[in-house]
Scaffold this motif. Structure first.
Motif, PDB file in Angstrom:
ATOM      1  N   UNK A 193      72.995  66.710  49.376  1.00 37.85           N
ATOM      2  CA  UNK A 193      72.212  66.839  50.594  1.00 37.85           C
ATOM      3  C   UNK A 193      72.659  65.866  51.675  1.00 37.85           C
ATOM      4  N   UNK A 194      73.413  64.815  51.258  1.00 43.96           N
ATOM      5  CA  UNK A 194      73.966  63.870  52.222  1.00 43.96           C
ATOM      6  C   UNK A 194      75.473  63.768  51.970  1.00 43.96           C
ATOM      7  N   UNK A 195      76.258  64.762  52.364  1.00 42.72           N
ATOM      8  CA  UNK A 195      77.680  64.789  52.042  1.00 42.72           C
ATOM      9  C   UNK A 195      78.461  63.624  52.635  1.00 42.72           C
ATOM     10  N   UNK A 196      77.865  62.936  53.622  1.00 36.26           N
ATOM     11  CA  UNK A 196      78.553  61.798  54.198  1.00 36.26           C
ATOM     12  C   UNK A 196      78.416  60.553  53.333  1.00 36.26           C
ATOM     13  N   UNK A 197      77.615  60.621  52.253  1.00 32.78           N
ATOM     14  CA  UNK A 197      77.418  59.479  51.389  1.00 32.78           C
ATOM     15  C   UNK A 197      78.566  59.406  50.399  1.00 32.78           C
ATOM     16  N   UNK A 198      79.597  58.644  50.741  1.00 28.16           N
ATOM     17  CA  UNK A 198      80.781  58.564  49.896  1.00 28.16           C
ATOM     18  C   UNK A 198      80.621  57.557  48.774  1.00 28.16           C
ATOM     19  N   UNK A 199      79.675  56.617  48.910  1.00 22.30           N
ATOM     20  CA  UNK A 199      79.549  55.554  47.911  1.00 22.30           C
ATOM     21  C   UNK A 199      78.090  55.276  47.605  1.00 22.30           C
ATOM     22  N   UNK A 200      77.837  54.974  46.341  1.00 24.99           N
ATOM     23  CA  UNK A 200      76.514  54.525  45.904  1.00 24.99           C
ATOM     24  C   UNK A 200      76.613  53.058  45.516  1.00 24.99           C
ATOM     25  N   UNK A 201      75.612  52.280  45.874  1.00 29.69           N
ATOM     26  CA  UNK A 201      75.562  50.883  45.478  1.00 29.69           C
ATOM     27  C   UNK A 201      74.736  50.768  44.200  1.00 29.69           C
ATOM     28  N   UNK A 202      75.349  50.254  43.145  1.00 28.92           N
ATOM     29  CA  UNK A 202      74.665  50.019  41.877  1.00 28.92           C
ATOM     30  C   UNK A 202      74.380  48.522  41.761  1.00 28.92           C
ATOM     31  N   UNK A 203      73.140  48.172  41.512  1.00 25.36           N
ATOM     32  CA  UNK A 203      72.758  46.755  41.525  1.00 25.36           C
ATOM     33  C   UNK A 203      72.190  46.287  40.188  1.00 25.36           C
ATOM     34  N   UNK A 204      72.362  47.066  39.144  1.00 22.80           N
ATOM     35  CA  UNK A 204      71.879  46.691  37.824  1.00 22.80           C
ATOM     36  C   UNK A 204      73.051  46.747  36.837  1.00 22.80           C
ATOM     37  N   UNK A 220      75.714  49.795  35.947  1.00 29.13           N
ATOM     38  CA  UNK A 220      77.166  49.689  36.114  1.00 29.13           C
ATOM     39  C   UNK A 220      77.871  50.077  34.827  1.00 29.13           C
ATOM     40  N   UNK A 221      77.402  49.525  33.698  1.00 29.17           N
ATOM     41  CA  UNK A 221      78.006  49.871  32.406  1.00 29.17           C
ATOM     42  C   UNK A 221      77.886  51.364  32.135  1.00 29.17           C
ATOM     43  N   UNK A 222      76.733  51.934  32.462  1.00 27.13           N
ATOM     44  CA  UNK A 222      76.521  53.369  32.234  1.00 27.13           C
ATOM     45  C   UNK A 222      77.436  54.198  33.129  1.00 27.13           C
ATOM     46  N   UNK A 223      77.633  53.767  34.384  1.00 28.57           N
ATOM     47  CA  UNK A 223      78.513  54.505  35.295  1.00 28.57           C
ATOM     48  C   UNK A 223      79.954  54.479  34.805  1.00 28.57           C
ATOM     49  N   UNK A 224      80.420  53.320  34.346  1.00 30.20           N
ATOM     50  CA  UNK A 224      81.782  53.218  33.804  1.00 30.20           C
ATOM     51  C   UNK A 224      81.910  54.106  32.574  1.00 30.20           C
ATOM     52  N   UNK A 225      80.901  54.059  31.706  1.00 31.80           N
ATOM     53  CA  UNK A 225      80.916  54.902  30.498  1.00 31.80           C
ATOM     54  C   UNK A 225      80.959  56.379  30.871  1.00 31.80           C
ATOM     55  N   UNK A 226      80.173  56.760  31.879  1.00 29.59           N
ATOM     56  CA  UNK A 226      80.116  58.160  32.306  1.00 29.59           C
ATOM     57  C   UNK A 226      81.465  58.607  32.874  1.00 29.59           C
ATOM     58  N   UNK A 281      86.109  60.529  40.937  1.00 31.52           N
ATOM     59  CA  UNK A 281      85.176  59.434  41.187  1.00 31.52           C
ATOM     60  C   UNK A 281      85.824  58.131  40.757  1.00 31.52           C
ATOM     61  N   UNK A 282      85.332  57.039  41.327  1.00 35.06           N
ATOM     62  CA  UNK A 282      85.853  55.712  40.996  1.00 35.06           C
ATOM     63  C   UNK A 282      84.715  54.703  41.063  1.00 35.06           C
ATOM     64  N   UNK A 283      84.938  53.558  40.457  1.00 33.03           N
ATOM     65  CA  UNK A 283      83.961  52.477  40.549  1.00 33.03           C
ATOM     66  C   UNK A 283      84.709  51.176  40.797  1.00 33.03           C
TER      67      UNK A 283
END
Length: 332
Positions: free
Chosen positions: A105-116, A120-126, A210-212
């Motif tokens: 719904x927000x295609x201009x959102x290229x990045x998400x900020x993860x603060x936990x 972060x570990x879950x995103x890398x695992x995913x 995707x990247x982190x």
């Protein structure tokens, strides 16, 4: 806080507590002990029997005994933990759906900020477990998880055909025990590994989708990260990886000389053994004598002696000249 977190009412808990100290008692006995009417105590005792917290013996009037608390209450705790685990899994699935819906719904959102850190570990695992073709990574301290903790999962992915290209910072190679316990097994299983004296950031790219990257490389900076979706930013990170890959020095498993190599003939320069190749790679990656010693399990004096012997054999006076001479001979 008592057993109400397990789904027991205050009255049920009161009756169970009394029953623990009064084996083979009647509903009337419990009613008197708890200060309630006998019909009410009877209903509560029946509920405890239904939930496995009490047993009823035959006879008139029936008598009740408490089930062992460690077994009966432990079973309730395990059941509640299972329910909580299912709830956490549902939250995670809903969270992923929410993130994807928000991104669409927000295609201009290229990045998400993860603060936990767990996010972060879950995103890398995913990203890594979801890869179907290739995982590319910059590996350098500081780390969120212990280095090498994902080795088994990576080896399994490599067996299924997912390619891994990893560039290690010299500090990652010098991490105590890391080379032999983690990096070499990965290489032997098919990882393409290279090393650079210094990497600009930590990075994981999955299938070019995707990247982190960390929020910062300063102390504590790994506690926040950016999850990058398909965008010009992701393309730039891929280009950065490829540029560093071209400049990086290949790491091998240091176990065998190159395939097809033959012993040197009379008058020909010898082919380096495994230890010499390892030493050259670590020297070229910029590791200090102390770091090389830690990595190889040598003393600093032994490391310096081997470097000096190698420089003498190659006729060089500096580490840089040694690297050039080794490259000309095809040793790197």
């Amino acid at each position: 806080m008592g057993f109400n977190v397990l789904g027991l009412s205050d009255d049920m808990e009161r009756v169970y507590r009394a029953l623990v100290g009064m084996p083979r008692c009647t509903a009337a006995d419990i009613a008197e002990a708890c200060g309630m009417a006998a019909p009410a105590s009877g209903r509560l005792l029946s509920a405890l029997v239904r939930d496995g917290l009490a047993v009823r013996s035959a006879g008139r009037p029936p008598r009740f005994s408490a089930a062992a608390p460690d077994v009966a209450v432990g079973a309730l705790i395990q059941d509640r933990e299972r329910q909580l685990g299912e709830a956490r899994a549902l939250v995670q699935r809903l969270n992923e759906t929410h993130r994807e819906a928000t991104r669409i719904s927000h295609p201009d959102m290229a990045a998400e900020l993860l603060t936990d850190r767990e996010d972060i570990s879950e995103a890398v695992h995913r990203l890594t477990t979801g890869a179907r073709r290739e995982v590319c990574a910059f590996d350098r301290p500081p780390y969120v998880d212990r280095p090498g903790s994902n080795l088994d999962a990576q080896l399994e992915r490599q067996r299924t055909g997912v390619a891994h290209r990893v560039i290690y910072d010299r500090e990652a190679v010098a991490w105590p025990g890391r080379l032999q316990a983690d990096i070499v097994p990965s290489i032997r299983a098919g990882e393409q590994a290279r090393v650079r004296p210094e990497l600009p950031l930590k990075l994981v790219i999955s299938d070019s989708r995707a990247a982190i990257i960390p929020f910062s490389l300063a102390p504590g900076g790994q506690s926040a990260a950016y999850l990058i979706h398909r965008s010009p930013m992701l393309v730039a990170l891929q280009s950065l990886f490829e540029a560093q890959w071209e400049r990086a020095i290949p790491l091998d498993d240091t176990a065998q000389p190159p395939a097809g190599s033959a012993p040197a003939g009379p008058g020909e320069p010898r082919q380096p053994d495994a230890e010499t190749r390892t030493l050259l790679t670590l020297l070229a990656s910029g590791l200090t004598d102390a770091a090389i010693a830690r990595t190889q399990g040598w003393s600093t004096r032994t490391t310096q002696r081997r470097i000096h012997r190698l420089m003498t054999e190659l006729g060089t006076a500096t580490r840089f000249q040694t690297g050039l001479a080794a490259a000309r001979r095809g040793w790197l």
